[in-house]
Design a protein around this motif. Sequence first.
Motif, PDB file in Angstrom:
ATOM      1  N   ALA A 125      -9.981   4.812   0.119  1.00 46.80           N
ATOM      2  CA  ALA A 125      -9.102   4.753   1.283  1.00 46.80           C
ATOM      3  C   ALA A 125      -9.451   5.775   2.357  1.00 46.80           C
ATOM      4  O   ALA A 125      -8.863   5.739   3.444  1.00 46.80           O
ATOM      5  CB  ALA A 125      -7.650   4.961   0.845  1.00 46.80           C
ATOM      6  N   SER A 126     -10.383   6.702   2.074  1.00 49.51           N
ATOM      7  CA  SER A 126     -10.681   7.759   3.037  1.00 49.51           C
ATOM      8  C   SER A 126     -12.084   8.295   2.775  1.00 49.51           C
ATOM      9  O   SER A 126     -12.784   7.857   1.857  1.00 49.51           O
ATOM     10  CB  SER A 126      -9.653   8.889   2.922  1.00 49.51           C
ATOM     11  OG  SER A 126      -9.831   9.588   1.696  1.00 49.51           O
ATOM     12  N   ASP A 127     -12.467   9.291   3.592  1.00 47.37           N
ATOM     13  CA  ASP A 127     -13.753   9.959   3.393  1.00 47.37           C
ATOM     14  C   ASP A 127     -13.573  11.331   2.744  1.00 47.37           C
ATOM     15  O   ASP A 127     -14.427  12.207   2.871  1.00 47.37           O
ATOM     16  CB  ASP A 127     -14.489  10.116   4.723  1.00 47.37           C
ATOM     17  CG  ASP A 127     -13.720  10.972   5.724  1.00 47.37           C
ATOM     18  OD1 ASP A 127     -12.546  11.315   5.442  1.00 47.37           O
ATOM     19  OD2 ASP A 127     -14.290  11.304   6.782  1.00 47.37           O
ATOM     20  N   HIS A 152     -10.505  11.419   7.184  1.00 39.92           N
ATOM     21  CA  HIS A 152     -10.290  10.294   8.087  1.00 39.92           C
ATOM     22  C   HIS A 152      -9.942   9.060   7.253  1.00 39.92           C
ATOM     23  O   HIS A 152     -10.582   8.795   6.239  1.00 39.92           O
ATOM     24  CB  HIS A 152     -11.547  10.024   8.916  1.00 39.92           C
ATOM     25  CG  HIS A 152     -11.950  11.183   9.779  1.00 39.92           C
ATOM     26  ND1 HIS A 152     -12.787  12.178   9.342  1.00 39.92           N
ATOM     27  CD2 HIS A 152     -11.615  11.491  11.066  1.00 39.92           C
ATOM     28  CE1 HIS A 152     -12.965  13.054  10.311  1.00 39.92           C
ATOM     29  NE2 HIS A 152     -12.267  12.664  11.370  1.00 39.92           N
ATOM     30  N   THR A 153      -8.929   8.333   7.696  1.00 40.07           N
ATOM     31  CA  THR A 153      -8.499   7.165   6.942  1.00 40.07           C
ATOM     32  C   THR A 153      -7.839   6.154   7.876  1.00 40.07           C
ATOM     33  O   THR A 153      -7.217   6.523   8.872  1.00 40.07           O
ATOM     34  CB  THR A 153      -7.507   7.561   5.827  1.00 40.07           C
ATOM     35  OG1 THR A 153      -7.054   6.386   5.143  1.00 40.07           O
ATOM     36  CG2 THR A 153      -6.305   8.290   6.400  1.00 40.07           C
ATOM     37  N   ALA A 154      -8.000   4.879   7.505  1.00 41.47           N
ATOM     38  CA  ALA A 154      -7.312   3.809   8.229  1.00 41.47           C
ATOM     39  C   ALA A 154      -5.993   3.453   7.560  1.00 41.47           C
ATOM     40  O   ALA A 154      -5.234   2.627   8.073  1.00 41.47           O
ATOM     41  CB  ALA A 154      -8.212   2.570   8.287  1.00 41.47           C
ATOM     42  N   GLU A 155      -5.703   4.089   6.394  1.00 37.50           N
ATOM     43  CA  GLU A 155      -4.482   3.811   5.633  1.00 37.50           C
ATOM     44  C   GLU A 155      -3.787   5.127   5.305  1.00 37.50           C
ATOM     45  O   GLU A 155      -3.774   5.557   4.143  1.00 37.50           O
ATOM     46  CB  GLU A 155      -4.815   3.052   4.360  1.00 37.50           C
ATOM     47  CG  GLU A 155      -5.557   1.739   4.573  1.00 37.50           C
ATOM     48  CD  GLU A 155      -6.002   1.115   3.266  1.00 37.50           C
ATOM     49  OE1 GLU A 155      -5.299   0.198   2.787  1.00 37.50           O
ATOM     50  OE2 GLU A 155      -7.033   1.551   2.710  1.00 37.50           O
ATOM     51  N   PRO A 156      -3.205   5.799   6.296  1.00 40.62           N
ATOM     52  CA  PRO A 156      -2.618   7.119   6.047  1.00 40.62           C
ATOM     53  C   PRO A 156      -1.447   7.105   5.062  1.00 40.62           C
ATOM     54  O   PRO A 156      -1.304   8.027   4.259  1.00 40.62           O
ATOM     55  CB  PRO A 156      -2.169   7.572   7.447  1.00 40.62           C
ATOM     56  CG  PRO A 156      -2.052   6.309   8.241  1.00 40.62           C
ATOM     57  CD  PRO A 156      -3.091   5.388   7.691  1.00 40.62           C
ATOM     58  N   ARG A 187      -0.907   4.974   2.540  1.00 39.24           N
ATOM     59  CA  ARG A 187      -1.436   4.797   1.192  1.00 39.24           C
ATOM     60  C   ARG A 187      -2.076   6.088   0.691  1.00 39.24           C
ATOM     61  O   ARG A 187      -1.891   6.477  -0.465  1.00 39.24           O
ATOM     62  CB  ARG A 187      -2.452   3.660   1.182  1.00 39.24           C
ATOM     63  CG  ARG A 187      -3.021   3.366  -0.198  1.00 39.24           C
ATOM     64  CD  ARG A 187      -4.125   2.331  -0.113  1.00 39.24           C
ATOM     65  NE  ARG A 187      -4.641   2.000  -1.424  1.00 39.24           N
ATOM     66  CZ  ARG A 187      -5.748   1.301  -1.637  1.00 39.24           C
ATOM     67  NH1 ARG A 187      -6.454   0.860  -0.594  1.00 39.24           N
ATOM     68  NH2 ARG A 187      -6.154   1.033  -2.845  1.00 39.24           N
TER      69      ARG A 187
END
Length: 326
Positions: A37-39, A229-233, A235
């Motif tokens: 879900a993130s880097d 960095h994430t597009a699903e904060p 989650r």
Amino acid sequence: MSHTSSGLPVGRGLLYLTFAGAAWGTAGAAASLVYRASDMGPGALSFWRCAAGAVLLSAARLLRPRARGRTGSRTRTRPAAAVAPVRRLLRAGATGAGLAVFQTAYFAAVAATGLAVATVVTLGAGPVLIALGARIALGERLGRAGLPAVAGALAGLGVLVLGGGDATVRPWGVLLALLSAAGYSAMTLLTRRWGRDGGADHSATTLGAFTVAALCLLPFALSEGLVPHTAEPVRLLCLLAYIGTVPTALAYTLYFAGAAVVRSATVSVIMLLEPVCAAVLAVLLLGEHLTAPTLAGTAVLLGSVGGLAVAEARSARTARREPVLA
């Protein structure tokens, strides 16, 4: 049920350790979901895990009634009260350093030689180092049931993790895994030694360990990037909240409480439940396949853990009766 100097029954300590091992096994699956879900890197994840655990335990201690603590302080002499903060500080520093080495070296070993080899070497060397350390430093023996149980557990671990046959062994990764096992062993042996003295505050021990470990891990987290960095904060926050709560704040508190009253070698074998639970969750949540080696290794390992737990409880009952007969 037998009680130790810390007041916790050995049987309850075994249950605490079983829950802690199972909870630790869920951390790997949750970490895999975090990476998807993130880097976020492993150093940053370890830092936030320890930092969240410290915050949660601090909040729990603030909300806990203090009547019991005030009652206990009346019976404590002034010299003992003066020494207690220094002793707690030293214990927190030693335990936190062991925890930081354990986690950081393990993640580095995974990167260097792969998950399978790193897991087998770290978790496999742990019981051996702990058994030797407990015999030399604490005078604890494995007993008749202990040696076959440890051997069976290690064999089951090897079959469970290496059963796929695609592992790659690299010397530098193996050395890092051994360093991780040494940190875990030191943490376990110190907890057991201090538990013999009685009166240990396991919540304070865990809080101090998390604080020290977070400080040690902060440079690694900063080098990777503290904020991912994430597009699903949402989650990601839920996953981090779970990791900080169940397999960290709760599981480590139970681990330190159980490790203080159960023989060190037994502790190390029970904690091998972690890869079993991780394997089950990998099948259920991550879509991995259940193989024959996975089933065989799980059966052998669980059998060894169960046998050693029964032997530990029986030994505790025998020790309880001996003073009465004398």
